[in-house]
Design a protein around this motif. Structure first.
Motif, short mmCIF file in Angstrom:
data_model
loop_
_atom_site.label_atom_id
_atom_site.label_comp_id
_atom_site.label_asym_id
_atom_site.label_seq_id
_atom_site.Cartn_x
_atom_site.Cartn_y
_atom_site.Cartn_z
N TRP A 351 0.83 -1.20 0.00
CA TRP A 351 0.00 0.00 0.00
C TRP A 351 0.87 1.26 0.00
N ARG A 352 1.94 1.26 0.78
CA ARG A 352 2.86 2.41 0.78
C ARG A 352 3.46 2.62 -0.61
N ALA A 353 3.76 1.53 -1.30
CA ALA A 353 4.32 1.63 -2.64
C ALA A 353 3.33 2.27 -3.60
N VAL A 354 2.08 1.82 -3.57
CA VAL A 354 1.07 2.32 -4.51
C VAL A 354 0.61 3.71 -4.12
N GLU A 355 0.22 3.87 -2.86
CA GLU A 355 -0.37 5.13 -2.41
C GLU A 355 0.66 6.23 -2.27
N GLY A 356 1.88 5.88 -1.87
CA GLY A 356 2.88 6.90 -1.60
C GLY A 356 3.83 7.20 -2.74
N GLN A 357 4.05 6.22 -3.65
CA GLN A 357 5.04 6.41 -4.70
C GLN A 357 4.43 6.45 -6.10
N LEU A 358 3.57 5.50 -6.42
CA LEU A 358 3.09 5.36 -7.79
C LEU A 358 1.91 6.28 -8.09
N PHE A 359 0.89 6.26 -7.27
CA PHE A 359 -0.32 7.04 -7.54
C PHE A 359 -0.03 8.54 -7.63
N PRO A 360 0.73 9.14 -6.70
CA PRO A 360 0.92 10.59 -6.76
C PRO A 360 1.73 11.07 -7.95
N THR A 361 2.56 10.22 -8.53
CA THR A 361 3.46 10.67 -9.59
C THR A 361 3.11 10.11 -10.96
N ALA A 362 2.03 9.34 -11.05
CA ALA A 362 1.63 8.79 -12.34
C ALA A 362 1.11 9.86 -13.28
N GLY A 363 0.55 10.94 -12.70
CA GLY A 363 -0.03 12.00 -13.50
C GLY A 363 -1.54 11.96 -13.46
N SER A 364 -2.16 13.13 -13.47
CA SER A 364 -3.61 13.22 -13.31
C SER A 364 -4.37 12.45 -14.39
N SER A 365 -3.85 12.46 -15.62
CA SER A 365 -4.54 11.75 -16.69
C SER A 365 -4.49 10.24 -16.50
N SER A 366 -3.54 9.78 -15.67
CA SER A 366 -3.38 8.34 -15.44
C SER A 366 -4.15 7.84 -14.23
N VAL A 367 -4.80 8.76 -13.52
CA VAL A 367 -5.61 8.32 -12.38
C VAL A 367 -7.07 8.72 -12.59
N ARG A 368 -7.45 8.90 -13.83
CA ARG A 368 -8.87 9.08 -14.15
C ARG A 368 -9.61 7.77 -13.94
N SER A 369 -10.91 7.85 -13.80
CA SER A 369 -11.72 6.65 -13.60
C SER A 369 -11.48 5.64 -14.71
N GLY A 370 -11.16 4.42 -14.31
CA GLY A 370 -10.95 3.35 -15.27
C GLY A 370 -9.51 3.12 -15.66
N GLU A 371 -8.62 4.05 -15.33
CA GLU A 371 -7.20 3.82 -15.62
C GLU A 371 -6.66 2.77 -14.65
N ARG A 372 -5.62 2.07 -15.06
CA ARG A 372 -5.18 0.90 -14.31
C ARG A 372 -4.68 1.26 -12.91
N ILE A 373 -3.87 2.31 -12.80
CA ILE A 373 -3.36 2.68 -11.47
C ILE A 373 -4.49 3.21 -10.60
N GLU A 374 -5.41 3.95 -11.18
CA GLU A 374 -6.57 4.43 -10.40
C GLU A 374 -7.38 3.25 -9.87
N ASP A 379 -9.04 -0.41 -5.49
CA ASP A 379 -9.18 -1.79 -5.02
C ASP A 379 -8.39 -2.02 -3.73
N MET A 380 -7.19 -1.44 -3.65
CA MET A 380 -6.41 -1.60 -2.42
C MET A 380 -7.01 -0.80 -1.28
N SER A 381 -7.64 0.34 -1.59
CA SER A 381 -8.37 1.08 -0.55
C SER A 381 -9.50 0.23 0.00
N MET A 382 -10.21 -0.45 -0.90
CA MET A 382 -11.31 -1.32 -0.49
C MET A 382 -10.79 -2.49 0.34
N LEU A 383 -9.61 -3.00 0.00
CA LEU A 383 -9.03 -4.09 0.77
C LEU A 383 -8.93 -3.71 2.24
#
Length: 413
Positions: A351-374, A379-383
């Motif tokens: 979770w630290r890897a995804v939430e702290g490193q990947l999600f914030p730096t992937a770029g806004s267009s990459s965390v739109r609804s339906g994008e893989r990192i989003e 899903d990990m939040s739901m976990l």
């Protein structure tokens, strides 16, 4: 509203033996296709019938079914690697597959020969389970009459059975006591109540409703799955050669969360790598992200965390197997809790890897609804809302571990 849209098809016995390497290879091949079908899976709320058929053909619903009843009996390590592979391709599908297939281990451990022969008769075994007691049971000749609805039954759309808990009033008892039961598919209906959640929308975590179903005594077990004492006599030890059919149910059940978290996080890292190869930096100097020190750092930091989580949880599975092989006296509550907490730490690292490193730096267009990192982030939040992680492992397990440790007369371990 109820649905009957997901009836399982006829069982088809896979031809020949299946090795651990083949099982993982088959799972990886299916997972590669799942990557592009994640949105479809979320809309449907479970993976597609053709994916289910591929799991059947690949023998993946038989990984934990004992050889005695037509299974492959490939063990917890192979099962963990298969689940990681599927969750890497699609977190929802990995969740749905794991929680449908995992409980063959529970049934083969806790139920007697008559029950196992009946429950495993079809070969493939898909059995969602819930641990919170619900519904009601009335004593009848030779068993119980069940009524009620059990929510969050992950893996239910293609299920062959359902394992649940309820409270029963036994003769002479002052208070109701918990009872576990297993029902075949024809004894319950699937609710159309899943898909609006934050994440894991395609995990098939539907409710199951039972109306006046009869469950015979041999398909019941006194007590809660989470409270099974593996130091006692368990039928699986006498029936099967594999020691894992006498292992601790609690620890493996909680390690499953770490297994899934690793697979999900590896999928996010895959997506981040694709972005690094395809995109440039936003600030001067404009260079490919693969050449930028900051992106290199983020990727390396996340990759190290995920690798550590994977190493931890797979070693915990190895320890779980070795503990099972040592025999019932070795499987103490303290040791079970230690293994379960390794699973918790694997989740935290991922979770630290995804939430702290990947999600914030992937770029806004990459965390739109339906994008893989989003999607992985959701899903990990739901976990984290899973009671095993958010409630038990977050606090109760720490206290119980300390209590078990300090209550022992031998402080050396």
């Amino acid at each position: 509203m109820t649905s009957t849209r997901s009836e399982p098809g006829p069982v088809r016995t896979p031809a020949g033996e299946l090795t651990p390497a083949q099982a993982v290879e088959r799972a990886e091949a299916i997972a590669a296709e799942l990557v592009g079908r994640q949105a479809e899976t979320e809309r449907r709320t479970y993976y597609a019938p053709d994916i289910h058929d591929r799991f059947v053909d690949a023998g993946l619903y038989r990984l934990l079914v004992p050889r005695r009843y037509g299974g492959h009996e490939l063990g917890a390590d192979t099962f963990a690697r298969v689940c990681m592979a599927i969750a890497r391709g699609c977190p929802s599908s990995g969740w749905m597959y794991l929680f449908g297939a995992a409980h063959a281990l529970v049934v083969a451990t806790l139920f007697d020969e008559r029950a196992q022969r009946e429950l495993f008769a079809g070969g493939d075994f898909v059995c969602p389970a819930t641990v919170a007691p619900s519904g009601s049971a009335t004593r009848v000749d030779g068993g119980w009459r069940l009524n009620g609805t059990w929510r969050y039954c992950s893996g239910s759309p293609y299920a062959t059975h359902f394992l649940g808990h309820t409270m029963v009033q036994r003769d002479g008892a002052a208070e109701p006591t918990p009872m576990m039961f297993v029902l075949p598919r024809e004894s319950w209906r699937l609710e159309d109540d899943w898909g609006a959640q934050l994440g894991l929308r395609g995990s098939g975590s539907h409710g199951i409703t039972v109306v006046d179903a009869h469950v015979p005594d041999h398909l019941t077990y006194d007590g809660l799955l989470a409270q099974v004492d593996p130091t006692g006599d368990l039928p699986g030890r006498a029936l099967h050669a594999g020691p894992e059919y006498g292992g601790g149910p609690l620890s493996f059940m909680l390690l499953e969360l770490g297994i899934l978290a690793v697979g999900m996080a590896r999928g996010a890292l895959d997506a981040y790598e694709e972005l690094m190869r395809a995109r440039t930096t936003s600030f001067w100097p404009i260079v490919p992200r693969t050449e930028d020190p900051d992106y290199q750092f983020r990727y390396g930091e996340a990759a190290g965390m995920i690798a550590a989580g994977e190493a931890a949880v797979l070693d915990a599975v190895r320890q779980w197997h070795e503990l099972s092989a040592r025999g019932p006296a070795a499987i103490t509550r303290e040791r079970e809790l230690r293994l379960a907490l390794i699973g918790r730490e694997a989740v935290r690292l991922c979770w630290r890897a995804v939430e702290g490193q990947l999600f914030p730096t992937a770029g806004s267009s990459s965390v739109r609804s339906g994008e893989r990192i989003e999607r992985v982030w959701r899903d990990m939040s739901m976990l984290h809302s899973h009671a095993g992680l958010g409630t038990f492992l977050a606090g109760m397990a720490n206290r119980e571990l300390a209590q078990a440790h300090f209550s022992r007369s031998d402080p050396k371990e």
